[in-house]
Design a protein around this motif. Structure first.
Motif, short mmCIF file in Angstrom:
data_model
loop_
_atom_site.label_atom_id
_atom_site.label_comp_id
_atom_site.label_asym_id
_atom_site.label_seq_id
_atom_site.Cartn_x
_atom_site.Cartn_y
_atom_site.Cartn_z
N UNK A 343 0.80 -1.50 -0.13
CA UNK A 343 0.33 -0.07 -0.29
C UNK A 343 1.07 1.54 -0.14
N UNK A 344 0.37 2.33 0.02
CA UNK A 344 0.96 3.67 0.53
C UNK A 344 -0.17 4.74 -0.30
N UNK A 345 -0.69 4.60 -0.70
CA UNK A 345 -1.14 6.12 -1.67
C UNK A 345 -1.77 7.01 -0.57
N UNK A 346 -2.23 6.51 0.85
CA UNK A 346 -2.25 6.95 1.84
C UNK A 346 -1.57 8.05 2.21
N UNK A 347 0.26 7.41 2.18
CA UNK A 347 1.24 8.07 2.80
C UNK A 347 1.88 9.04 1.99
N UNK A 348 1.41 8.42 0.95
CA UNK A 348 2.74 9.07 -0.54
C UNK A 348 3.41 10.69 -0.38
N UNK A 407 2.41 7.07 10.88
CA UNK A 407 1.73 6.20 10.40
C UNK A 407 1.14 5.31 10.69
N UNK A 408 0.36 4.43 10.65
CA UNK A 408 0.18 2.80 10.88
C UNK A 408 -1.28 2.34 10.36
N UNK A 409 -1.02 1.33 10.61
CA UNK A 409 -2.12 0.36 10.08
C UNK A 409 -3.54 0.18 11.15
N UNK A 410 -3.10 0.95 12.01
CA UNK A 410 -3.95 0.76 13.33
C UNK A 410 -5.11 2.37 12.93
N UNK A 412 -4.63 4.09 9.68
CA UNK A 412 -4.12 4.11 8.05
C UNK A 412 -6.31 4.16 7.50
N UNK A 413 -6.50 4.39 6.89
CA UNK A 413 -8.21 4.19 6.01
C UNK A 413 -7.98 3.43 4.57
N UNK A 414 -6.91 3.26 4.64
CA UNK A 414 -6.62 1.83 3.18
C UNK A 414 -7.17 0.35 4.44
N UNK A 415 -7.85 -0.78 3.61
CA UNK A 415 -8.48 -1.88 4.67
C UNK A 415 -7.43 -2.42 5.15
N UNK A 416 -6.00 -2.81 4.53
CA UNK A 416 -5.14 -3.75 4.43
C UNK A 416 -4.61 -4.27 6.02
N UNK A 417 -4.18 -4.32 6.54
CA UNK A 417 -3.75 -5.18 7.83
C UNK A 417 -2.22 -4.93 7.77
N UNK A 418 -1.78 -4.22 7.32
CA UNK A 418 -0.06 -3.24 7.53
C UNK A 418 -0.07 -2.54 6.67
N UNK A 419 0.93 -1.64 7.44
CA UNK A 419 1.54 -0.11 6.59
C UNK A 419 2.59 -0.38 6.31
N UNK A 420 3.42 -0.50 5.73
CA UNK A 420 5.12 -0.79 4.98
C UNK A 420 5.61 0.18 6.12
N UNK A 422 4.87 1.74 9.11
CA UNK A 422 4.46 1.48 9.75
C UNK A 422 5.64 2.12 11.24
N UNK A 423 5.29 2.71 12.44
CA UNK A 423 5.87 3.49 13.31
C UNK A 423 6.81 4.82 12.32
N UNK A 424 7.01 5.73 11.43
CA UNK A 424 7.12 6.28 10.83
C UNK A 424 6.98 7.13 10.94
N UNK A 425 7.69 8.49 12.19
CA UNK A 425 6.54 9.75 12.40
C UNK A 425 6.91 10.89 11.12
N UNK A 426 6.47 11.02 10.44
CA UNK A 426 6.04 12.11 9.35
C UNK A 426 5.93 13.89 10.03
N UNK A 427 6.82 14.41 9.56
CA UNK A 427 6.25 16.26 9.61
C UNK A 427 5.93 16.46 8.63
#
Ligand code: DUC
Ligand code: ZN
Ligand code: ZN
Ligand code: ZN
Length: 482
Positions: A343-348, A407-410, A412-420, A422-427
């Protein structure tokens, strides 16, 4: 559609920045400048953009929603996938129609159009050429002339499935030239991948750690060079999707330095995630990262950044293609059966802002160029999309450069159960997203509307494009009259 006034922000386009207010009405931007000089209609909603950047909504030129692939279908459909996009500041996706070999192109196209009706954001389609005959040639013409498809995708990998051989590349690229459409390629040598996969299995290396070993950077570099060569012979421009390594970035730069029109796309994931993920002891984690091309060792990341910084690479995307843990487990006894995709469309947007702008690699305008404007230009959506200007669609993101999130799967708005990521803090985060002038993301609240997205036609470049190509062909020796 109500009116929205965005007050007191800094408008960022790919070519300039200015302090300006923005008025949206009827789904369009109607004014950019000083609101004190305008008659604001009663009932206009005002958004305070003080301290925020007002940028064109992101365009992700590479997603796979509702994609039937490797014996299963992605968990994100067009509704959940585009909802996630809006939450991340992306307001348009270009997805792919991928016919099965021998499937009529128009049948596949209408199938995908049906699936996409539930999209919450605007969307468009590239169409993949997975086989060749006279009907494919004819249908490419129909797609370009009647359906607003101006780009065709070619998979050079996935042998025995959707892979194109060189003959099909030649036929299709020639047809793209006639039609003024852009050929695009997934550059990996599918024959080499297939053999390397068999060798891994023979050696008893069956887990996800074998995935990157079966698809080394050389197989990408070879295919990129080959596709660029075919494009050069045909005199047609070419766009290379998901450039993941130095080898293909260099192939593109070499061709561009010879004057060839070659464009490259980079995925947010490839810029920040490296191949150590495949050696994670937990199968679920390693398999969740199986996508093609794979994540590379860190040294390749700087080649990708340098390409984006120098203008030798042009766009950023995600290849958003989500499979959950139980789907990834289809490959628990052979990595070759793990459905490929992340995934990644929300995080890009946030990942690229954080790693690109905050590090000083990119200016805010360069960020707009690689996340929105360049894609709009290359695929003929500009200036309807990709800029903040009167007449453009009111697809906007109001960006807080000081806001942070993890960023986290907990969450995010994707239906996926994993976020590549995960745990990255972005400013640097989207505070408001507007789609067609409607606020669809407001400070953590998603107001996506199923079916509100529109299919966007992208006219072909037509005669101009062929004229440029004709210039290339003049260099060919003329027949000698005897
Ligand atoms: N690569 C992926 O990882 N998924 C979808 C198709 C592709 O080329
Ligand atoms: Zn691909
Ligand atoms: Zn893809
Ligand atoms: Zn599942």
């Amino acid at each position: 559609m109500g009116n929205v006034l965005i007050k007191g922000g800094t408008v960022v386009n790919a070519d300039y920045q200015q302090r300006a207010d923005v008025l949206c009405a009827g789904g369009k931007i109607v004014a950019v400048g000083d609101a004190a000089e305008w008659d604001i209609p009663a009932g206009t909603e005002t958004l305070d953009a003080g301290g925020l950047y007002v940028m064109p909504g992101g365009i992700d030129p590479h997603t796979h929603m509702n994609f039937p692939f490797m014996g299963t279908t992605t968990v994100d459909d067009f509704y959940s996938g585009t909802s996630a996009a809006l939450a991340g500041g992306t307001t348009t996706i270009i997805d792919f129609v991928i016919p099965n070999p021998q499937q009529p192109l128009m049948e596949a196209y209408h199938q995908w159009r049906g699936w996409a009706e539930k999209a919450a954001s605007d969307y468009s389609f590239h169409v993949a050429i997975t086989w060749w005959d006279e009907s494919v040639r004819r249908d490419m013409g129909t797609l370009v002339r009647e359906e607003g498809v101006n780009s065709f995708k070619h998979f050079m990998a996935y042998k025995n499935a959707i892979m194109c051989d060189d003959e099909t590349l030649m036929n299709s690229f020639r047809r793209c030239l006639e039609l003024g459409a852009m050929p695009t390629v997934h550059a990996e040598n599918g024959e080499m991948v297939y053999l390397l996969q068999q060798e891994m299995l023979k050696q008893g290396i069956t887990g996800p750690e074998a995935h990157p070993l079966s698809r080394p950077p050389e197989v990408e570099g070879e295919a990129a060079n080959r596709a660029i060569t075919v494009a050069s012979i045909m005199g047609v421009p070419i766009y290379v999707v998901h450039v993941s390594c130095r080898e293909s970035a260099e192939a593109i730069a070499r061709a561009r330095n010879r004057g060839q029109r070659v464009y490259g796309e980079v995925l947010a994931g490839h810029l920040v995630i490296d191949d150590s993920v495949y050696r994670h002891p937990d199968f679920t984690v390693a398999a969740a990262h199986v996508m093609s091309p794979p994540f590379r060792d860190k040294s390749h990341q700087s080649a990708l950044w340098h390409g984006l910084q120098s203008g030798q690479l042009h766009t950023t995307a995600t290849d958003h293609c989500t499979f959950c843990a139980s789907q990834k487990a289809m490959g628990s006894d052979s990595f070759t059966k793990i459905p490929n995709g992340c995934g990644g469309v929300e995080e890009r947007m946030a990942v690229i802002w954080d790693a690109g702008v905050n590090s000083g690699r990119l200016t805010p305008s360069e960020f707009v160029a690689i996340t929105s404007a360049n894609t709009a230009r290359l695929f003929n959506l500009y200036p309807r999309k990709g800029c903040v200007a009167p007449g453009a669609d009111a697809d906007l993101v109001l960006w807080d450069p000081a806001g942070s999130k993890t960023l986290s799967a907990a969450t995010h708005h994707s239906r996926n159960d994993f976020n590549v990521f995960e745990g990255r803090t972005v400013t640097g985060v989207p505070v408001f997203t507007l789609s067609q002038g409607v606020v669809v993301w407001a400070d953590g609240e998603l107001r996506a509307r199923e079916g509100a997205g529109r299919y966007i036609k992208r006219p072909a470049f037509g005669p101009d494009f062929s004229a440029a190509a004709a210039w290339e062909r003049q260099r060919a020796p003329q027949a000698v009259a005897r």
